[in-house]
Design a protein around this motif. Structure first.
Motif, PDB file in Angstrom:
ATOM      1  N   LEU A 116       0.802  -1.219   0.000  1.00 51.52           N
ATOM      2  CA  LEU A 116       0.000   0.000   0.000  1.00 51.52           C
ATOM      3  C   LEU A 116       0.839   1.276   0.000  1.00 51.52           C
ATOM      4  N   THR A 117       2.043   1.215   0.534  1.00 47.31           N
ATOM      5  CA  THR A 117       2.831   2.436   0.689  1.00 47.31           C
ATOM      6  C   THR A 117       3.759   2.710  -0.479  1.00 47.31           C
ATOM      7  N   ARG A 118       4.107   1.717  -1.252  1.00 49.35           N
ATOM      8  CA  ARG A 118       4.931   1.946  -2.442  1.00 49.35           C
ATOM      9  C   ARG A 118       4.028   2.258  -3.618  1.00 49.35           C
ATOM     10  N   LYS A 119       4.304   3.371  -4.302  1.00 44.96           N
ATOM     11  CA  LYS A 119       3.435   3.809  -5.394  1.00 44.96           C
ATOM     12  C   LYS A 119       3.347   2.787  -6.519  1.00 44.96           C
ATOM     13  N   ASP A 120       4.452   2.138  -6.841  1.00 48.51           N
ATOM     14  CA  ASP A 120       4.413   1.163  -7.931  1.00 48.51           C
ATOM     15  C   ASP A 120       3.526  -0.041  -7.576  1.00 48.51           C
ATOM     16  N   ARG A 121       3.572  -0.497  -6.330  1.00 50.68           N
ATOM     17  CA  ARG A 121       2.739  -1.632  -5.911  1.00 50.68           C
ATOM     18  C   ARG A 121       1.268  -1.218  -5.819  1.00 50.68           C
TER      19      ARG A 121
END
Length: 115
Positions: free
Chosen positions: A95-100
């Protein structure tokens, strides 16, 4: 000078903070000091914030807040009580990584439709 209509001359008093009761918790009884634990990270600002708000550090398992670095041991999650809080949870990077996050949004859009 008019007297304040509020008690204590208009100054607000903080209510005492207590730890909620949990029958299976091995820590102190209701009303014991609020404790925190900082693990696997150097976070002096976080530690100072907890101390300035009346919390006390502990190295035991009777903490109310656990502030940790990445890769927290799985055993910590298994033994959590309803009132204990931590700053990381398993799979949080999804949830916190933009790519994921973008990957998951695209997957949901394909599954559920664009709207």
């Amino acid at each position: 000078m008019p007297e304040s209509a509020e008690p204590n001359g208009g100054k607000l008093k903080r209510p005492p903070v207590t730890v909620p009761f949990a029958s299976q918790w091995s820590g102190g009884p209701m009303g014991s000091l609020m404790t925190f634990r900082v693990e696997r990270i150097h976070a002096p600002l976080v530690k100072d914030l907890f101390l300035s708000n009346g919390m006390r550090p502990t190295s035991g398992t009777d903490w109310l807040v656990l502030w940790s670095g990445p890769r927290l041991r799985d055993g910590i999650y298994e033994g959590l009580h309803e009132f204990q809080r931590i700053n990381h949870f398993p799979g949080g990077t999804e949830l916190t990584r933009k790519d994921r996050l973008w990957t998951h949004f695209n997957k949901m859009a394909k599954t559920c439709g664009e709207e």
